[in-house]
Design an enzyme around this catalytic site. Sequence first.
Site, PDB file in Angstrom:
ATOM      1  N   HIS A  72      -4.740  96.797  99.811  1.00 38.34           N
ATOM      2  CA  HIS A  72      -3.978  97.140  98.639  1.00 38.34           C
ATOM      3  C   HIS A  72      -4.965  97.538  97.379  1.00 38.34           C
ATOM      4  CE1 HIS A  72      -0.060  95.125  99.759  1.00 38.34           C
ATOM      5  NE2 HIS A  72      -0.712  95.340 100.875  1.00 38.34           N
ATOM      6  N   TYR A 201       3.297  89.568  90.899  1.00 46.40           N
ATOM      7  CA  TYR A 201       3.157  88.487  90.055  1.00 46.40           C
ATOM      8  C   TYR A 201       4.263  88.269  88.775  1.00 46.40           C
ATOM      9  CZ  TYR A 201      -1.139  87.253  92.366  1.00 46.40           C
ATOM     10  OH  TYR A 201      -2.191  87.086  93.437  1.00 46.40           O
ATOM     11  N   LYS A 297      -8.052  82.842  94.839  1.00 44.73           N
ATOM     12  CA  LYS A 297      -9.432  82.686  94.996  1.00 44.73           C
ATOM     13  C   LYS A 297      -9.835  81.763  95.919  1.00 44.73           C
ATOM     14  CE  LYS A 297     -10.954  85.894  92.577  1.00 44.73           C
ATOM     15  NZ  LYS A 297     -10.344  86.969  93.244  1.00 44.73           N
ATOM     16  N   TYR A 384     -10.023  90.051  89.954  1.00 45.19           N
ATOM     17  CA  TYR A 384      -9.281  89.708  91.143  1.00 45.19           C
ATOM     18  C   TYR A 384      -9.650  90.278  92.353  1.00 45.19           C
ATOM     19  CZ  TYR A 384      -4.504  89.686  93.557  1.00 45.19           C
ATOM     20  OH  TYR A 384      -3.603  89.440  94.294  1.00 45.19           O
TER      21      TYR A 384
HETATM   22  P1  RFL Z   1      -9.216  73.674 104.905  1.00 45.25           P
HETATM   23  O1  RFL Z   1      -8.562  74.960 105.335  1.00 45.25           O
HETATM   24  O2  RFL Z   1      -8.832  72.744 104.341  1.00 45.25           O
HETATM   25  O3  RFL Z   1     -10.176  73.215 106.155  1.00 45.25           O
HETATM   26  C1  RFL Z   1     -10.879  71.882 106.243  1.00 45.25           C
HETATM   27  C2  RFL Z   1     -10.730  71.216 107.789  1.00 45.25           C
HETATM   28  O4  RFL Z   1     -11.419  70.151 107.841  1.00 45.25           O
HETATM   29  C3  RFL Z   1     -10.701  69.250 108.582  1.00 45.25           C
HETATM   30  N1  RFL Z   1     -10.866  67.697 108.085  1.00 45.25           N
HETATM   31  C4  RFL Z   1     -11.938  66.888 108.972  1.00 45.25           C
HETATM   32  N2  RFL Z   1     -12.258  66.918 109.931  1.00 45.25           N
HETATM   33  C5  RFL Z   1     -12.938  65.981 110.398  1.00 45.25           C
HETATM   34  N3  RFL Z   1     -13.080  64.786 109.803  1.00 45.25           N
HETATM   35  C6  RFL Z   1     -12.366  64.808 108.704  1.00 45.25           C
HETATM   36  N4  RFL Z   1     -12.620  63.271 108.297  1.00 45.25           N
HETATM   37  C7  RFL Z   1     -11.683  65.717 108.208  1.00 45.25           C
HETATM   38  N5  RFL Z   1     -11.050  65.912 107.140  1.00 45.25           N
HETATM   39  C8  RFL Z   1     -10.539  67.067 106.996  1.00 45.25           C
HETATM   40  C9  RFL Z   1      -9.210  69.462 108.232  1.00 45.25           C
HETATM   41  O5  RFL Z   1      -8.405  69.040 109.392  1.00 45.25           O
HETATM   42  C10 RFL Z   1      -9.437  70.964 108.296  1.00 45.25           C
HETATM   43  O6  RFL Z   1      -9.255  71.709 109.605  1.00 45.25           O
HETATM   44  O7  RFL Z   1     -10.765  73.907 103.966  1.00 45.25           O
HETATM   45  P2  RFL Z   1     -11.744  75.150 103.949  1.00 45.25           P
HETATM   46  O8  RFL Z   1     -12.193  75.497 105.363  1.00 45.25           O
HETATM   47  O9  RFL Z   1     -12.655  75.016 102.895  1.00 45.25           O
HETATM   48  O10 RFL Z   1     -10.924  76.553 103.627  1.00 45.25           O
HETATM   49  C11 RFL Z   1      -9.999  76.490 102.337  1.00 45.25           C
HETATM   50  C12 RFL Z   1      -8.929  77.282 102.199  1.00 45.25           C
HETATM   51  O11 RFL Z   1      -7.982  76.805 103.215  1.00 45.25           O
HETATM   52  C13 RFL Z   1      -8.138  77.444 101.063  1.00 45.25           C
HETATM   53  O12 RFL Z   1      -9.130  77.402  99.800  1.00 45.25           O
HETATM   54  C14 RFL Z   1      -7.173  78.383 100.560  1.00 45.25           C
HETATM   55  O13 RFL Z   1      -6.084  78.268 101.456  1.00 45.25           O
HETATM   56  C15 RFL Z   1      -6.606  78.159  99.408  1.00 45.25           C
HETATM   57  N6  RFL Z   1      -5.339  79.244  99.069  1.00 45.25           N
HETATM   58  C16 RFL Z   1      -5.896  80.455  98.609  1.00 45.25           C
HETATM   59  N7  RFL Z   1      -7.125  81.057  98.919  1.00 45.25           N
HETATM   60  C17 RFL Z   1      -7.291  82.618  98.560  1.00 45.25           C
HETATM   61  O14 RFL Z   1      -8.444  82.778  98.758  1.00 45.25           O
HETATM   62  N8  RFL Z   1      -6.088  83.344  98.653  1.00 45.25           N
HETATM   63  C18 RFL Z   1      -5.070  83.031  98.735  1.00 45.25           C
HETATM   64  O15 RFL Z   1      -3.992  83.879  98.467  1.00 45.25           O
HETATM   65  C19 RFL Z   1      -4.635  81.629  98.635  1.00 45.25           C
HETATM   66  N9  RFL Z   1      -3.284  81.284  98.587  1.00 45.25           N
HETATM   67  C20 RFL Z   1      -4.116  78.918  99.046  1.00 45.25           C
HETATM   68  C21 RFL Z   1      -3.081  79.825  98.784  1.00 45.25           C
HETATM   69  C22 RFL Z   1      -3.801  77.695  99.244  1.00 45.25           C
HETATM   70  C23 RFL Z   1      -2.403  77.141  99.196  1.00 45.25           C
HETATM   71  N10 RFL Z   1      -2.293  75.785  99.421  1.00 45.25           N
HETATM   72  C24 RFL Z   1      -1.211  75.282 100.267  1.00 45.25           C
HETATM   73  C25 RFL Z   1      -3.050  74.755  99.137  1.00 45.25           C
HETATM   74  C26 RFL Z   1      -1.631  79.560  98.835  1.00 45.25           C
HETATM   75  C27 RFL Z   1      -1.337  78.039  99.046  1.00 45.25           C
HETATM   76  C28 RFL Z   1       0.079  77.846  99.119  1.00 45.25           C
HETATM   77  C1  PHB Z   2       0.058  84.444  99.651  1.00 49.87           C
HETATM   78  O1  PHB Z   2       0.109  85.337  99.846  1.00 49.87           O
HETATM   79  O2  PHB Z   2      -0.253  83.244 100.059  1.00 49.87           O
HETATM   80  C2  PHB Z   2      -0.859  84.420  98.230  1.00 49.87           C
HETATM   81  C3  PHB Z   2      -1.051  85.796  97.600  1.00 49.87           C
HETATM   82  C4  PHB Z   2      -1.521  85.641  96.315  1.00 49.87           C
HETATM   83  C5  PHB Z   2      -1.755  84.685  95.559  1.00 49.87           C
HETATM   84  C6  PHB Z   2      -1.640  83.341  96.129  1.00 49.87           C
HETATM   85  C7  PHB Z   2      -0.922  83.238  97.663  1.00 49.87           C
HETATM   86  O3  PHB Z   2      -2.420  84.371  94.273  1.00 49.87           O
END
Ligand code: RFL
Ligand code: PHB
Length: 393
Positions: A72, A201, A297, A384
């Site tokens: 993108h 957005y 992020k 970004y």
């Molecule tokens: P995770 O993915 O939470 O993985 C952690 C793992 O640790 C395990 N765990 C344990 N294992 C053993 N013993 C324990 N006591 C444990 N406790 C936990 C868990 O089961 C799990 O498998 O962390 P990690 O690897 O640091 O990754 C981080 C990302 O998942 C997170 O930052 C992103 O998803 C955030 N996020 C976004 N980030 C972006 O860079 N771009 C995006 O577009 C974006 N969109 C989002 C998002 C997060 C969202 N939510 C739901 C929080 C959109 C959403 C809606």
């Molecule tokens: C997503 O596709 O889940 C998404 C994209 C951009 C954002 C957050 C989430 O800023």
Amino acid sequence: MKTQVAIIGSGPSGLLLGQLLNSQGIDNIILDRVSPDYILGRIRAGVIEQGFVELMKEAGVAERMLREGEIHHEVEIAVHGEYHTINLTELTGGKSVTVYGQTEITHDLMDARNASGQLSFYEAENVMPHDMKSDKPYVTFEKDGETHRIDCDYIAGCDGFHGVCRESIPKGVLTEYERVYPFGWLGLLSDTPPVNFELIYVKSDEGFALCSKRSETRSRYYVQVPLDEKVENWSDDRFWEEFKRRLPEDAADRLVTGPSIEKSIAPLRSFVVEPMQYGQMFLLGDAAHIVPPTGAKGLNLAASDVNTLYRILLKTYKEGRTDLTARYSEIALRRVWHGVRFSWWMTNMLHHFYRDSIEDKIRDSELNFFLASEHRRRILAEQYVGLPYEDIE
Ligand code: RFL
Ligand code: PHB
């Protein structure tokens, strides 16, 4: 059991770190408390910075991402029905972002891990790090009723916001910085063609909305909802109605609706702990920091932590450097705070907080100010697409 690096958590941080270490012959074991299917069922991030793509390439796991991910060059910000195009590539001298789901990244990393033959334990109970302040730390866990022990050089805490690693550090060592926002994002995933090629957005009188996607046939949409909303109160029809109300007219006309594959509410929070290490244990990704998703992020900051720790461990094991591990937190935090600030800034500008408040009027003014000139849009675009990773000298 014995290994060089015990990795707690098999999300993207733990899996990517494990894969990079494998590629250099550094032995590691990954533990997670849930099953691979459970991890793959979480629908999260979608926007990937170039630095992350480069790391995936270095780990030898970028093939599908390069084939199926969408590049993108632009992102749209629609304010009260009027579009403002942020031309990322022009404004940053050639950079772009990749749209490729976290689920797919995790899938690719799990496949590579299985092929590598390195040990992983899923559904491990009572995982616990020990003696992190000594040079002989170890991790214990239970599996199928038996207790196991892993002796290691280092522990990587990649276990997310609710993990055990940060919690196992004695009280008083860490300083926590936190802001909880008065709203969350209700997200819906559906097999419908996205309303637009570029992400939009949306700031509207009814609140924030985001048009994102996973592919040309799969859409990911979000609407801002009050913090106390329950997902059970949101039928698909109610979601589509509210989402449509917030879109600019042309997008609302084009919108194709359909049954949801997933629907969930994520509260918005900014959170950082300092330092991101305790003795021989390091915290990475969501275990150390959370950002609201507005700046895309969270996952990208997790990748930059992995980059920092990986390069430090490489120099430690391969060049005999003894000074670098103590500097992990200081180096990682510099980039983390930039991401935390950017996510907070984007969240502030794009959401309504309290209707008719002076702060909301100032937020509108700030957004209009930053969209009004190329010079100011560049400030947004540079962040970004992602700030550069710091070299480890
Ligand atoms: P995770 O993915 O939470 O993985 C952690 C793992 O640790 C395990 N765990 C344990 N294992 C053993 N013993 C324990 N006591 C444990 N406790 C936990 C868990 O089961 C799990 O498998 O962390 P990690 O690897 O640091 O990754 C981080 C990302 O998942 C997170 O930052 C992103 O998803 C955030 N996020 C976004 N980030 C972006 O860079 N771009 C995006 O577009 C974006 N969109 C989002 C998002 C997060 C969202 N939510 C739901 C929080 C959109 C959403 C809606
Ligand atoms: C997503 O596709 O889940 C998404 C994209 C951009 C954002 C957050 C989430 O800023």
